[in-house]
Design an enzyme around this catalytic site. Structure first.
Site, PDB file in Angstrom:
ATOM      1  N   ASN A 133      -7.988 -30.937  34.514  1.00  0.00           N
ATOM      2  CA  ASN A 133      -6.842 -31.178  35.396  1.00  0.00           C
ATOM      3  C   ASN A 133      -7.037 -32.558  36.018  1.00  0.00           C
ATOM      4  O   ASN A 133      -7.832 -32.719  36.940  1.00  0.00           O
ATOM      5  CB  ASN A 133      -6.805 -30.083  36.477  1.00  0.00           C
ATOM      6  CG  ASN A 133      -5.733 -30.341  37.516  1.00  0.00           C
ATOM      7  OD1 ASN A 133      -4.874 -31.203  37.345  1.00  0.00           O
ATOM      8  ND2 ASN A 133      -5.777 -29.584  38.604  1.00  0.00           N
TER       9      ASN A 133
ATOM     10  N   LYS B  42      -5.036 -34.202  37.791  1.00  0.00           N
ATOM     11  CA  LYS B  42      -4.323 -34.347  39.079  1.00  0.00           C
ATOM     12  C   LYS B  42      -3.555 -35.674  39.094  1.00  0.00           C
ATOM     13  O   LYS B  42      -3.055 -36.105  38.062  1.00  0.00           O
ATOM     14  CB  LYS B  42      -5.301 -34.221  40.250  1.00  0.00           C
ATOM     15  CG  LYS B  42      -6.180 -32.975  40.138  1.00  0.00           C
ATOM     16  CD  LYS B  42      -6.894 -32.659  41.411  1.00  0.00           C
ATOM     17  CE  LYS B  42      -7.839 -31.506  41.196  1.00  0.00           C
ATOM     18  NZ  LYS B  42      -8.428 -31.000  42.414  1.00  0.00           N
TER      19      LYS B  42
ATOM     20  N   HIS C  95      -1.547 -23.927  41.525  1.00  0.00           N
ATOM     21  CA  HIS C  95      -2.802 -24.571  41.947  1.00  0.00           C
ATOM     22  C   HIS C  95      -2.849 -24.589  43.474  1.00  0.00           C
ATOM     23  O   HIS C  95      -1.817 -24.721  44.133  1.00  0.00           O
ATOM     24  CB  HIS C  95      -2.858 -26.000  41.385  1.00  0.00           C
ATOM     25  CG  HIS C  95      -4.205 -26.633  41.574  1.00  0.00           C
ATOM     26  ND1 HIS C  95      -4.591 -27.178  42.777  1.00  0.00           N
ATOM     27  CD2 HIS C  95      -5.253 -26.769  40.733  1.00  0.00           C
ATOM     28  CE1 HIS C  95      -5.831 -27.638  42.654  1.00  0.00           C
ATOM     29  NE2 HIS C  95      -6.251 -27.393  41.426  1.00  0.00           N
TER      30      HIS C  95
ATOM     31  N   GLU D 144      -3.584 -26.764  45.502  1.00  0.00           N
ATOM     32  CA  GLU D 144      -2.979 -27.958  46.130  1.00  0.00           C
ATOM     33  C   GLU D 144      -1.457 -27.816  46.189  1.00  0.00           C
ATOM     34  O   GLU D 144      -0.815 -28.280  47.119  1.00  0.00           O
ATOM     35  CB  GLU D 144      -3.414 -29.219  45.362  1.00  0.00           C
ATOM     36  CG  GLU D 144      -4.874 -29.537  45.652  1.00  0.00           C
ATOM     37  CD  GLU D 144      -5.623 -30.241  44.543  1.00  0.00           C
ATOM     38  OE1 GLU D 144      -4.980 -30.804  43.639  1.00  0.00           O
ATOM     39  OE2 GLU D 144      -6.868 -30.220  44.578  1.00  0.00           O
TER      40      GLU D 144
ATOM     41  N   GLU E 256     -10.084 -19.995  41.288  1.00  0.00           N
ATOM     42  CA  GLU E 256     -10.552 -21.215  41.926  1.00  0.00           C
ATOM     43  C   GLU E 256     -10.692 -20.976  43.427  1.00  0.00           C
ATOM     44  O   GLU E 256      -9.709 -21.087  44.173  1.00  0.00           O
ATOM     45  CB  GLU E 256      -9.547 -22.350  41.702  1.00  0.00           C
ATOM     46  CG  GLU E 256      -9.278 -22.655  40.246  1.00  0.00           C
ATOM     47  CD  GLU E 256      -8.812 -24.096  40.059  1.00  0.00           C
ATOM     48  OE1 GLU E 256      -9.512 -24.831  39.367  1.00  0.00           O
ATOM     49  OE2 GLU E 256      -7.775 -24.468  40.624  1.00  0.00           O
TER      50      GLU E 256
ATOM     51  N   GLY F   3     -13.178 -29.599  44.637  1.00  0.00           N
ATOM     52  CA  GLY F   3     -13.385 -30.987  45.038  1.00  0.00           C
ATOM     53  C   GLY F   3     -14.378 -31.162  46.172  1.00  0.00           C
ATOM     54  O   GLY F   3     -14.459 -32.226  46.778  1.00  0.00           O
TER      55      GLY F   3
ATOM     56  N   SER G 123     -15.488 -27.396  41.423  1.00  0.00           N
ATOM     57  CA  SER G 123     -16.709 -28.204  41.305  1.00  0.00           C
ATOM     58  C   SER G 123     -17.585 -27.788  40.125  1.00  0.00           C
ATOM     59  O   SER G 123     -18.818 -27.808  40.211  1.00  0.00           O
ATOM     60  CB  SER G 123     -17.512 -28.183  42.613  1.00  0.00           C
ATOM     61  OG  SER G 123     -16.737 -28.731  43.665  1.00  0.00           O
TER      62      SER G 123
HETATM   63  C1  PEP Z   1      -9.214 -28.148  40.342  1.00  0.00           C
HETATM   64  O1  PEP Z   1      -8.583 -28.844  41.110  1.00  0.00           O
HETATM   65  O2  PEP Z   1      -8.620 -27.363  39.600  1.00  0.00           O
HETATM   66  C2  PEP Z   1     -10.672 -28.261  40.357  1.00  0.00           C
HETATM   67  C3  PEP Z   1     -11.357 -27.266  39.881  1.00  0.00           C
HETATM   68  O3  PEP Z   1     -11.181 -29.412  40.892  1.00  0.00           O
HETATM   69  P1  PEP Z   1     -12.752 -29.805  40.974  1.00  0.00           P
HETATM   70  O4  PEP Z   1     -13.358 -29.515  39.629  1.00  0.00           O
HETATM   71  O5  PEP Z   1     -12.759 -31.270  41.299  1.00  0.00           O
HETATM   72  O6  PEP Z   1     -13.351 -28.960  42.051  1.00  0.00           O
END
Ligand code: PEP
Length: 258
Positions: A11, A13, A97, A99, A169, A175, A215
């Site tokens: 992803n 973003k 997601h 966000e 998630e 992040g 992460s």
């Molecule tokens: C995400 O935004 O879907 C995600 C998993 O981000 P990160 O790997 O940076 O934590």
């Protein structure tokens, strides 16, 4: 790792111009473009979809989008429909997601309409679910995930269940560099599979991919992917550099052989 073919999805973003995206795809394709034991998906921003679509042609790399609107067309300034994505050979779309939920006010009912619209257009939704840190600390993780799954998947016909992908998630892990331990993630993944079995039957539930996101990096992926119900990863930060993303694909391929 389960017997399901793993999926490693990047992803990006709001990162990468079309030009930068094509450069990244070339590096990824050179390293793992013919890897067939793992499905690899790249989810660039809308402005890079067309260029990345052309760049992945002839490779095993797949193309996903990060969002879409539930309506087929009309006066929805700034939005993108399922058929616009299909026209660019997009196969998957990330929906719900955290966000989108927290920064853009998307709720379960809206996300559900998008899931249904994506499935009607033969796009595979990657439905993201996960709890906030405050919810985990209040022991509400399962309750939150149950609500997001039940409401997000309301009305999904059983015949389309196997087109779904779920991404667990935990919001506090996105992040932040903090990852759920493999045992914490597995507990929620198993719970999600149980919910899927209640809605679609055990057979279908056993074929639905449940990705972990938050992460995930080359140094923690091995242990996460070793868990029975973790079928791959939705990768944010580590998908923006070819080396870390390729390493993740290779770790997923190796986990199948272990
Ligand atoms: C995400 O935004 O879907 C995600 C998993 O981000 P990160 O790997 O940076 O934590």
């Amino acid at each position: 790792m389960s017997k399901r073919t793993p999926l490693i999805a990047g992803n990006w973003k709001m990162n990468k111009t079309a030009t930068e995206g094509v450069e990244l795809v070339k590096e990824i394709a050179a390293a793992v473009g013919t890897e067939s034991s793992v499905n690899v998906l790249l989810c660039p921003p809308f402005t890079a979809l067309s260029a990345v679509s052309a760049a992945v042609e002839g490779t095993h790399l797949g193309l996903g989008a990060q969002n879409m609107h539930d309506k087929a067309s009309g006066a929805f300034t700034g939005e993108i429909s399922a058929s616009m994505l299909r026209d660019l050979y997009v196969t998957h779309v990330i929906l719900g997601h955290s966000e989108r939920r927290s920064l853009f006010g998307e709720n379960d009912a809206f996300i559900n309409r998008k899931v249904l619209a994506a499935l009607s257009a033969s796009l595979k939704p990657i439905l993201c679910v996960g709890e906030l840190l405050s919810e985990r600390e209040a022991n509400q993780t399962m309750e939150v995930v149950r609500r997001q799954i039940e409401q997000g998947l309301a009305g999904v016909p059983a015949a389309k269940a196997e087109s779904l992908v779920i991404a667990y998630e935990p919001v506090w892990a996105i992040g932040t560099g903090k990852t759920a331990t493999p045992a914490m993630a597995q507990e929620v993944h198993a719970f999600i599979r149980k919910l899927l079995a209640q809605q679609f039957g055990a057979e279908s539930a056993s074929r639905i991919l449940i990705l972990y996101g938050g992460s995930m990096k080359p140094d923690n992926a091995d242990a996460l992917l070793a868990e029975q119900d973790i079928d791959g990863g939705l990768i944010g930060g580590a998908s923006l550099e070819a080396k870390s993303f390729v390493d993740l694909v290779q770790i997923a391929a190796k986990s199948l052989r272990d």
